[in-house]
Design an enzyme around this catalytic site. Structure first.
Site, PDB file in Angstrom:
ATOM      1  N   GLU A  40      67.541  24.677  12.632  1.00  6.76           N
ATOM      2  CA  GLU A  40      67.568  24.957  14.078  1.00  6.76           C
ATOM      3  C   GLU A  40      67.404  23.605  14.753  1.00  6.76           C
ATOM      4  OE1 GLU A  40      64.456  27.644  15.567  1.00  6.76           O
ATOM      5  OE2 GLU A  40      64.420  26.429  17.392  1.00  6.76           O
ATOM      6  N   ARG A  44      65.638  19.457  22.455  1.00  8.77           N
ATOM      7  CA  ARG A  44      64.512  18.712  23.018  1.00  8.77           C
ATOM      8  C   ARG A  44      64.884  17.262  23.203  1.00  8.77           C
ATOM      9  NH1 ARG A  44      58.898  20.976  20.504  1.00  8.77           N
ATOM     10  NH2 ARG A  44      59.394  23.139  20.954  1.00  8.77           N
ATOM     11  N   THR A  68      65.286  25.602  21.365  1.00  6.74           N
ATOM     12  CA  THR A  68      64.823  25.155  22.679  1.00  6.74           C
ATOM     13  C   THR A  68      65.975  25.211  23.699  1.00  6.74           C
ATOM     14  OG1 THR A  68      63.419  23.612  21.414  1.00  6.74           O
ATOM     15  CG2 THR A  68      63.232  23.532  23.795  1.00  6.74           C
ATOM     16  N   LYS A 128      61.866  35.920  18.288  1.00  7.18           N
ATOM     17  CA  LYS A 128      60.964  34.853  17.873  1.00  7.18           C
ATOM     18  C   LYS A 128      59.573  35.213  18.408  1.00  7.18           C
ATOM     19  CE  LYS A 128      60.339  29.953  19.091  1.00  7.18           C
ATOM     20  NZ  LYS A 128      60.960  28.633  19.018  1.00  7.18           N
TER      21      LYS A 128
HETATM   22  C1  3PG Z   1      59.541  25.377  18.255  1.00  6.87           C
HETATM   23  O1  3PG Z   1      60.175  24.645  19.011  1.00  6.87           O
HETATM   24  O2  3PG Z   1      59.982  26.439  17.858  1.00  6.87           O
HETATM   25  C2  3PG Z   1      58.155  24.969  17.897  1.00  6.87           C
HETATM   26  O3  3PG Z   1      57.704  23.937  18.693  1.00  6.87           O
HETATM   27  C3  3PG Z   1      57.970  24.583  16.478  1.00  6.87           C
HETATM   28  O4  3PG Z   1      56.609  24.639  16.294  1.00  6.87           O
HETATM   29  P1  3PG Z   1      55.855  23.711  15.257  1.00  6.87           P
HETATM   30  O5  3PG Z   1      56.221  22.295  15.600  1.00  6.87           O
HETATM   31  O6  3PG Z   1      54.398  24.003  15.458  1.00  6.87           O
HETATM   32  O7  3PG Z   1      56.330  24.101  13.880  1.00  6.87           O
END
Ligand code: 3PG
Length: 313
Positions: A40, A44, A68, A128
């Site tokens: 995924e 970001r 995201t 999710k």
């Molecule tokens: C996401 O974007 O789904 C989460 O920020 C991932 O979370 P993690 O970095 O705690 O695994």
């Protein structure tokens, strides 16, 4: 197989943040080499779209999603670049409806009963669950899942090798997402071997393969009971006599004259039978259909004369 089913059979979604699109292909290749042909790539960073494009072009077997995703423009960019599913941190009905209109699976983040009911209203059955650990982790998911019997979850946020096993044992968890499989410092150092190693460990944790018991083949029912009694006398392992076998404690099963395997059998525990069967099938294992029950199934092979069956833990 439909995409969500495929994600469920893998059980993990590495959440990826890339500053440089040049790292996308080696990173996804490293994950796939460790048994995780799934990614995924999150919006970001500005490198997301180009990263998705490169992975889609060079690694077509990777089950590639965009994460995201905060608006419909990003959905379109991600899909045009080659993303096959969309993940968003919250439940944005505009994004969900847009994905549905263009036929792309979407996993919106839900964190409450109201979110789940909004997702159900939109026709979704898998969401999710974000941010999983901060919200109360597995205990909260269990409470949340209880009234919505058909809903499955992809918990993400704060999951790592330390707490993954517990999530994997809960059947309503379709898969877990997390960034621990694609750590920033390893990407920065281009330590692709290190990422493959983490992926491989994560795959092992997903399935939780463990030795549960050893089956010994006896030639008569009396012989089986006598053998089990010997284990009891020597080691204090209490015997339990069944139709087809006699157990001594939980780790020795002496088979009456029906035991599979030339030498006997080995029972391997798994966190989730369906997922373990899908994984082993993907590495070429065949199963003996007639032995399939909800709790166990024999592999269609022997290892050094031992039959092997999986057992739901
Ligand atoms: C996401 O974007 O789904 C989460 O920020 C991932 O979370 P993690 O970095 O705690 O695994």
């Amino acid at each position: 197989m439909d995409l969500l089913k495929t994600l469920g059979s893998i059980g993990l979604i590495p959440v990826i943040k890339l500053n440089d699109a040049a790292d996308a292909v080696p990173l996804c290749r490293a994950l796939a080499d460790g048994g995780l042909p799934v990614a995924e790539i999150t919006f970001r960073t500005a490198a997301a779209e180009e990263s998705i494009k490169r992975v889609a072009a060079e690694l077509p077997n990777v089950i590639l999603g965009a994460g995201t995703v905060l608006n419909t423009e990003q959905v379109d960019k991600a899909v045009a670049a080659g993303a096959k599913y969309i993940v968003s941190p919250g439940l944005n009905p505009k994004i969900v409806k847009h994905c549905q209109a263009i036929g792309v699976p979407v996993l919106p983040g839900c964190s409450s009963p109201s979110d789940i009911e909004a997702a159900l209203e939109l026709g979704l059955k898998t969401v999710k669950f974000f941010p999983a650990e901060s919200l109360g982790g597995l205990q909260y998911i269990k409470a949340l899942a209880a009234p919505y019997t058909d809903v499955t979850f992809v918990p993400t946020g704060g999951i790592s090798e330390k707490n993954l096993t517990d999530y994997m044992k809960f059947p309503k968890v379709l898969a877990c997402g997390g960034s621990w499989m694609a750590k920033d410092d390893l990407i920065e150092k281009k330590d692709w071997g290190g990422i493959t190693k983490i992926a491989r460990q994560a795959v092992q944790l997903v399935h939780g393969f463990d030795l549960i018991h050893i089956g010994i083949n006896e030639t008569s029912a009396d012989g089986a009971i006598a053998a089990a009694k010997t284990f009891e006398r020597l080691f204090g392992w209490t015997i339990k006599d069944n139709n087809a076998s006699t157990f001594a404690g939980t780790i020795i099963e002496v088979m009456k004259p029906t035991g599979r395997g030339k030498m006997g059998h080995i029972a391997v525990g798994v966190n989730n039978m369906e997922r373990a069967v899908a994984y082993l099938a993907s590495v070429g294992v065949k199963f003996i259909e007639e032995t399939l029950s909800g709790k166990a199934v024999y592999l269609d092979m022997e290892i050094s004369g031992f039959a092997v069956h999986l057992l739901q833990k």
